[in-house]
Design a protein around this motif. Structure first.
Motif, PDB file in Angstrom:
ATOM      1  N   ALA A  21       0.754  -1.275  -0.167  1.00  0.00           N
ATOM      2  CA  ALA A  21       0.035  -0.037   0.102  1.00  0.00           C
ATOM      3  C   ALA A  21       0.941   1.241  -0.022  1.00  0.00           C
ATOM      4  CB  ALA A  21      -0.733  -0.009   1.175  1.00  0.00           C
ATOM      5  N   GLY A  22       0.526   2.047  -1.115  1.00  0.00           N
ATOM      6  CA  GLY A  22       1.294   3.325  -1.054  1.00  0.00           C
ATOM      7  C   GLY A  22       0.226   4.470  -1.189  1.00  0.00           C
ATOM      8  N   ALA A  23       0.824   5.770  -1.321  1.00  0.00           N
ATOM      9  CA  ALA A  23      -0.058   6.924  -1.232  1.00  0.00           C
ATOM     10  C   ALA A  23      -0.696   6.848  -2.378  1.00  0.00           C
ATOM     11  CB  ALA A  23       0.817   8.250  -0.952  1.00  0.00           C
ATOM     12  N   GLY A  24      -0.050   7.070  -3.595  1.00  0.00           N
ATOM     13  CA  GLY A  24      -0.635   7.178  -4.924  1.00  0.00           C
ATOM     14  C   GLY A  24      -0.232   8.379  -5.440  1.00  0.00           C
ATOM     15  N   SER A  25      -0.112   8.336  -6.713  1.00  0.00           N
ATOM     16  CA  SER A  25       0.467   9.635  -7.301  1.00  0.00           C
ATOM     17  C   SER A  25      -0.288   9.725  -8.622  1.00  0.00           C
ATOM     18  CB  SER A  25       1.902   9.949  -7.400  1.00  0.00           C
ATOM     19  OG  SER A  25       2.413  10.819  -8.257  1.00  0.00           O
ATOM     20  N   SER A  26      -0.292  11.175  -9.291  1.00  0.00           N
ATOM     21  CA  SER A  26      -0.713  11.184 -10.928  1.00  0.00           C
ATOM     22  C   SER A  26       0.530  10.979 -11.500  1.00  0.00           C
ATOM     23  CB  SER A  26      -1.106  12.799 -11.006  1.00  0.00           C
ATOM     24  OG  SER A  26      -0.129  13.628 -10.427  1.00  0.00           O
ATOM     25  N   HIS A  27       1.884  10.994 -10.971  1.00  0.00           N
ATOM     26  CA  HIS A  27       3.044  10.527 -11.643  1.00  0.00           C
ATOM     27  C   HIS A  27       3.160   9.269 -11.663  1.00  0.00           C
ATOM     28  CE1 HIS A  27       7.016  11.438 -13.199  1.00  0.00           C
ATOM     29  NE2 HIS A  27       7.610  11.005 -12.276  1.00  0.00           N
ATOM     30  N   ALA A  28       2.919   8.272 -12.881  1.00  0.00           N
ATOM     31  CA  ALA A  28       2.826   7.122 -12.958  1.00  0.00           C
ATOM     32  C   ALA A  28       4.102   6.382 -12.538  1.00  0.00           C
ATOM     33  CB  ALA A  28       2.512   6.566 -14.430  1.00  0.00           C
ATOM     34  N   PRO A  29       5.323   6.823 -12.773  1.00  0.00           N
ATOM     35  CA  PRO A  29       6.603   5.879 -12.409  1.00  0.00           C
ATOM     36  C   PRO A  29       6.796   5.752 -10.804  1.00  0.00           C
ATOM     37  CG  PRO A  29       6.958   7.716 -14.211  1.00  0.00           C
ATOM     38  CD  PRO A  29       5.683   8.001 -13.632  1.00  0.00           C
TER      39      PRO A  29
ATOM     40  N   SER B 183       3.204  -1.913   4.189  1.00  0.00           N
ATOM     41  CA  SER B 183       2.986  -0.349   4.176  1.00  0.00           C
ATOM     42  C   SER B 183       4.364   0.378   3.540  1.00  0.00           C
ATOM     43  CB  SER B 183       3.091   0.307   5.685  1.00  0.00           C
ATOM     44  OG  SER B 183       3.183   1.688   5.719  1.00  0.00           O
ATOM     45  N   TRP B 184       3.986   0.763   2.254  1.00  0.00           N
ATOM     46  CA  TRP B 184       5.023   1.669   1.781  1.00  0.00           C
ATOM     47  C   TRP B 184       4.732   3.226   1.979  1.00  0.00           C
ATOM     48  CZ3 TRP B 184       8.929  -0.444  -0.337  1.00  0.00           C
ATOM     49  CH2 TRP B 184       9.662   0.051  -1.225  1.00  0.00           C
ATOM     50  N   PHE B 185       4.773   3.225   3.306  1.00  0.00           N
ATOM     51  CA  PHE B 185       4.915   4.670   3.922  1.00  0.00           C
ATOM     52  C   PHE B 185       5.869   4.758   5.002  1.00  0.00           C
ATOM     53  CE2 PHE B 185       0.452   4.077   2.862  1.00  0.00           C
ATOM     54  CZ  PHE B 185      -0.152   4.919   2.171  1.00  0.00           C
ATOM     55  N   LEU B 186       6.452   5.932   4.948  1.00  0.00           N
ATOM     56  CA  LEU B 186       7.490   6.280   6.193  1.00  0.00           C
ATOM     57  C   LEU B 186       6.827   6.328   7.504  1.00  0.00           C
ATOM     58  CD1 LEU B 186      10.086   8.701   4.761  1.00  0.00           C
ATOM     59  CD2 LEU B 186      10.184   6.335   5.164  1.00  0.00           C
ATOM     60  N   ALA B 187       5.546   6.982   7.618  1.00  0.00           N
ATOM     61  CA  ALA B 187       5.213   7.476   8.969  1.00  0.00           C
ATOM     62  C   ALA B 187       3.416   7.269   8.834  1.00  0.00           C
ATOM     63  CB  ALA B 187       5.425   8.921   8.971  1.00  0.00           C
ATOM     64  N   PRO B 188       2.943   7.098   9.987  1.00  0.00           N
ATOM     65  CA  PRO B 188       1.518   6.918  10.220  1.00  0.00           C
ATOM     66  C   PRO B 188       0.808   8.434   9.774  1.00  0.00           C
ATOM     67  CG  PRO B 188       2.238   7.306  12.220  1.00  0.00           C
ATOM     68  CD  PRO B 188       3.574   7.154  11.337  1.00  0.00           C
ATOM     69  N   GLY B 189      -0.471   8.409   9.348  1.00  0.00           N
ATOM     70  CA  GLY B 189      -0.976   9.597   9.086  1.00  0.00           C
ATOM     71  C   GLY B 189      -2.451   9.215   8.266  1.00  0.00           C
TER      72      GLY B 189
END
Length: 254
Positions: free
Chosen positions: A134-142, A194-200
């Motif tokens: 699970a990651g944040a997601g971005s409009s930048h496809a790469p 989790s593909w996150f550094l921190a909770p939020g």
């Protein structure tokens, strides 16, 4: 004296996020007690990057190295960080600011996320397990592809029914669709890496949606203050500093 390391994170209204970034930088300081390590944020948290760089200049340094605590080269890395640095250098033209590459991709990030997943109880030999990366997601496809690449590598090295990327916003698949894909491959249990550094807010959204669509899922914590991440931050710093002149302090004004 070595140039200060200014680690800049995105920032969040959730106080857990800033606390986690500070804990991560404490690990960096443990690894390099000789180094001046400072935290900064792009938005929603204090201190802001420009204020920290101004403080570095005010303390007599003429060089600083900014390390973006970002997992991919999306909008914040390509726009926000350079803009904040450029504004600071307009105000302090004698301050030389070097900006490192972002943290990802790097095997150390993957190792940290993998270890957190195992700590949550995921078994690499469980053929009934489906894993969401699970990651944040971005409009930048790469930037999104980096997360999908992790899922593909993990799928190849485990006995899991499947591993799939999912995103909290701005990209597909969202959690419900990703879970359905894993179930179609035979997953009977769901785990979240989790593909996150921190909770939020965004990690919480992933967790809530997973609980809504899967029974008793395993939820890994963010990478947070993992030693692998701290080591990576120092690598980015030293790589960039090696391309600049040895820093020194500005002469004191008498």
């Amino acid at each position: 004296m070595a140039a200060p390391l200014v680690a800049v994170a995105h920032g969040s209204r959730d106080p857990r996020s800033a606390a986690t970034i500070h804990a991560l930088l404490d690990v960096v300081r443990e690894l390099r007690p000789d180094l001046d390590v400072r935290a900064a944020f792009l938005d929603l948290s204090a201190p802001r990057l420009g204020d920290v760089l101004s403080a570095v200049h005010g303390d007599g340094h003429d060089t600083a190295v900014v390390v973006p605590l970002l997992l991919g080269r999306a909008f914040h890395a390509r726009v926000d960080v350079p803009a904040a640095v450029a504004e600071t250098q307009r105000r302090h033209p004698l301050l030389q600011v070097q900006v490192t590459d972002v943290l990802g991709p790097d095997p150390r990030l993957e190792a940290a996320a993998w270890r957190r997943l195992l700590e949550a109880g995921a078994d690499p030999d469980d053929p009934n397990l489906g894993v969401l990366v699970a990651g944040a997601g971005s409009s930048h496809a790469p930037a999104n592809q980096l997360v999908a690449d992790v899922a593909e590598r993990w799928q190849a090295k485990t006995a899991w029914a499947g591993a799939a990327a999912t995103f909290a916003s701005a990209a597909e698949p969202a959690v419900p669709a990703a879970i359905e894909r894993l179930r179609a491959r035979g997953a009977r249990r769901i785990a979240v890496a989790s593909w996150f550094l921190a909770p939020g807010r965004l990690p919480d959204r992933i967790t809530d949606l997973t609980h809504d669509h899967a029974q008793n899922p395993l939820i890994a914590t963010p990478m947070a203050n993992a030693h692998e991440v701290a080591d990576l931050i120092l690598t980015r710093y030293t790589e960039t500093l090696a391309t600049t002149q040895t820093p020194h302090r500005l002469p004191a004004v008498l």
